[in-house]
Design an enzyme around this catalytic site. Structure first.
Site, PDB file in Angstrom:
ATOM      1  N   ASN A 206       0.865  -1.179   0.000  1.00  0.00           N
ATOM      2  CA  ASN A 206       0.000   0.000   0.000  1.00  0.00           C
ATOM      3  C   ASN A 206       0.900   1.227   0.000  1.00  0.00           C
ATOM      4  OD1 ASN A 206      -1.776   2.058   0.520  1.00  0.00           O
ATOM      5  ND2 ASN A 206      -2.393   1.323   2.555  1.00  0.00           N
TER       6      ASN A 206
ATOM      7  N   LYS B 261      -0.009   4.223  -0.135  1.00  0.00           N
ATOM      8  CA  LYS B 261      -0.666   5.378   0.497  1.00  0.00           C
ATOM      9  C   LYS B 261      -0.470   6.616  -0.398  1.00  0.00           C
ATOM     10  CE  LYS B 261      -0.121   3.090   4.896  1.00  0.00           C
ATOM     11  NZ  LYS B 261      -0.013   3.158   6.349  1.00  0.00           N
TER      12      LYS B 261
ATOM     13  N   HIS C 291      -9.494   0.987   5.109  1.00  0.00           N
ATOM     14  CA  HIS C 291      -8.217   1.203   5.798  1.00  0.00           C
ATOM     15  C   HIS C 291      -8.449   2.113   7.003  1.00  0.00           C
ATOM     16  CE1 HIS C 291      -4.119   2.354   6.695  1.00  0.00           C
ATOM     17  NE2 HIS C 291      -3.733   1.316   5.972  1.00  0.00           N
TER      18      HIS C 291
ATOM     19  N   GLU D 164      -6.809   4.472   8.156  1.00  0.00           N
ATOM     20  CA  GLU D 164      -6.569   5.897   7.904  1.00  0.00           C
ATOM     21  C   GLU D 164      -7.810   6.550   7.307  1.00  0.00           C
ATOM     22  OE1 GLU D 164      -2.898   5.400   5.733  1.00  0.00           O
ATOM     23  OE2 GLU D 164      -1.917   4.779   7.594  1.00  0.00           O
TER      24      GLU D 164
ATOM     25  N   GLU E 158      -5.024  -4.959  10.651  1.00  0.00           N
ATOM     26  CA  GLU E 158      -4.001  -3.928  10.828  1.00  0.00           C
ATOM     27  C   GLU E 158      -4.265  -3.188  12.141  1.00  0.00           C
ATOM     28  OE1 GLU E 158      -2.082  -2.678   6.864  1.00  0.00           O
ATOM     29  OE2 GLU E 158      -3.883  -1.484   7.088  1.00  0.00           O
TER      30      GLU E 158
ATOM     31  N   GLY F 269       2.954   2.164  10.812  1.00  0.00           N
ATOM     32  CA  GLY F 269       3.938   3.237  10.680  1.00  0.00           C
ATOM     33  C   GLY F 269       4.701   3.552  11.957  1.00  0.00           C
TER      34      GLY F 269
ATOM     35  N   SER G 266       3.722  -2.254  10.228  1.00  0.00           N
ATOM     36  CA  SER G 266       5.167  -2.346  10.457  1.00  0.00           C
ATOM     37  C   SER G 266       5.766  -3.696  10.046  1.00  0.00           C
ATOM     38  CB  SER G 266       5.510  -2.011  11.911  1.00  0.00           C
ATOM     39  OG  SER G 266       5.143  -0.676  12.215  1.00  0.00           O
TER      40      SER G 266
ATOM     41  N   GLY H 232       5.076   1.301   4.395  1.00  0.00           N
ATOM     42  CA  GLY H 232       6.373   1.913   4.118  1.00  0.00           C
ATOM     43  C   GLY H 232       7.371   1.005   3.408  1.00  0.00           C
TER      44      GLY H 232
HETATM   45  P1  13P Z   1       3.266   0.289   7.553  1.00  0.00           P
HETATM   46  O1  13P Z   1       3.728  -0.999   6.937  1.00  0.00           O
HETATM   47  O2  13P Z   1       3.987   1.499   7.015  1.00  0.00           O
HETATM   48  O3  13P Z   1       3.226   0.213   9.044  1.00  0.00           O
HETATM   49  O4  13P Z   1       1.734   0.503   7.066  1.00  0.00           O
HETATM   50  C1  13P Z   1       0.836  -0.542   7.203  1.00  0.00           C
HETATM   51  C2  13P Z   1      -0.400  -0.198   6.460  1.00  0.00           C
HETATM   52  O5  13P Z   1      -1.170   0.667   6.880  1.00  0.00           O
HETATM   53  C3  13P Z   1      -0.674  -0.899   5.189  1.00  0.00           C
HETATM   54  O6  13P Z   1      -1.963  -0.659   4.748  1.00  0.00           O
END
Ligand code: 13P
Length: 247
Positions: free
Chosen positions: A9, A11, A95, A97, A165, A171, A210, A232
């Site tokens: 992802n 983002k 998600h 977010e 998640e 993150g 993560s 990330g």
């Molecule tokens: P990270 O791998 O950056 O922690 O993000 C996870 C995520 O939200 C994937 O959708």
């Protein structure tokens, strides 16, 4: 059981110059194929170009969100049909977010998952507890409730995935213990089977939050972990490839 799904992802990251990372990933997988399904979910602006760049490869392309309607007066939104038209095969819905920043609730997420189904896309339906919910001992209950509300019954016979998640692991570099991941994945599996029967027993349950090259093998080896949703560490081909190779 389907092959594990390792989805990246991106983002709100990625310009045309970053398509080289997607090409490098595809080239490495062409040379040494993975035993997993691999997908990249770039921002909507890059989707068509990435789909073109990866057309001859084993790497699937997905969207990060979709509207539940197929078209209409929804300024700034993108429908599942538009994602499919641009070359997407999957779409992330719900998600955390988006749940946090746009107030998306389970019913909206379920409507988006149904829109994905209507457009022929495979939805990756995200769930996960906040730190406060975990500390209150409510993680399993929260996640089971999100699964019941966000996974529509109509998905029964089509391919879909659920991604667990934990919000506090996204993150942050923090991850739950393997035991904690297994406990939540088992609860998600029970809830899916109750709701959907055999289809609920088949759907991969991805872990996200993560995931890095250093922890991928352990996480992907845990019971009921059917893949990973990577933020990330999916931006650089070398890191994402190391995670794929760990599966
Ligand atoms: P990270 O791998 O950056 O922690 O993000 C996870 C995520 O939200 C994937 O959708």
């Amino acid at each position: 059981m389907p092959a594990p799904l390792i989805a990246g992802n991106w983002k709100m990251n990625g310009l045309a110059a970053d398509l080289g990372e997607a090409r490098a990933l595809a080239a490495a997988l062409a040379e040494t194929p993975a035993g997993t399904r691999v997908a990249l979910c770039p921002p909507a602006t890059l989707l068509a170009r990435m789909a073109d760049a990866l057309a001859e490869s084993a790497v699937l392309v997905g969207g990060q969100d979709c509207h539940s309607e197929h078209a209409g007066a929804f300024t700034g939104d993108v429908s599942a049909e538009m994602l499919a038209d641009a070359g997407a095969r999957l779409v992330i819905v719900g998600h955390s977010e988006r749940r946090a920043a746009y107030g998306e609730d389970d019913a909206q997420v379920a409507a988006k998952a149904l829109a994905a189904l209507r457009a022929g896309l495979e939805p990756i339906i995200c769930v996960g507890e906040t730190l406060a919910q975990r500390e209150a001992g409510a993680a399993l209950e929260v996640v089971a409730r999100q699964v019941r509300g966000s996974v529509p019954a109509g998905l029964g016979e089509t391919a879909f995935a659920v991604a667990y998640e934990p919000v506090w692991a996204i993150g942050t570099g923090l991850t739950p213990t393997i035991e904690a991941i297994e406990a939540v994945h088992a609860a998600i599996r029970r809830t899916l089977v109750e709701a959907l029967g055999a289809a609920g027993a088949r759907a991969p349950i991805l872990y996200g939050g993560s995931v890095k090259p250093a922890n991928a093998a352990e996480i992907l080896g845990a019971a009921e972990v059917g893949g990973a949703l990577v933020g990330g560490a999916s931006l650089k081909a070398a890191d994402f490839l190391a995670i794929i190779r760990a599966a």
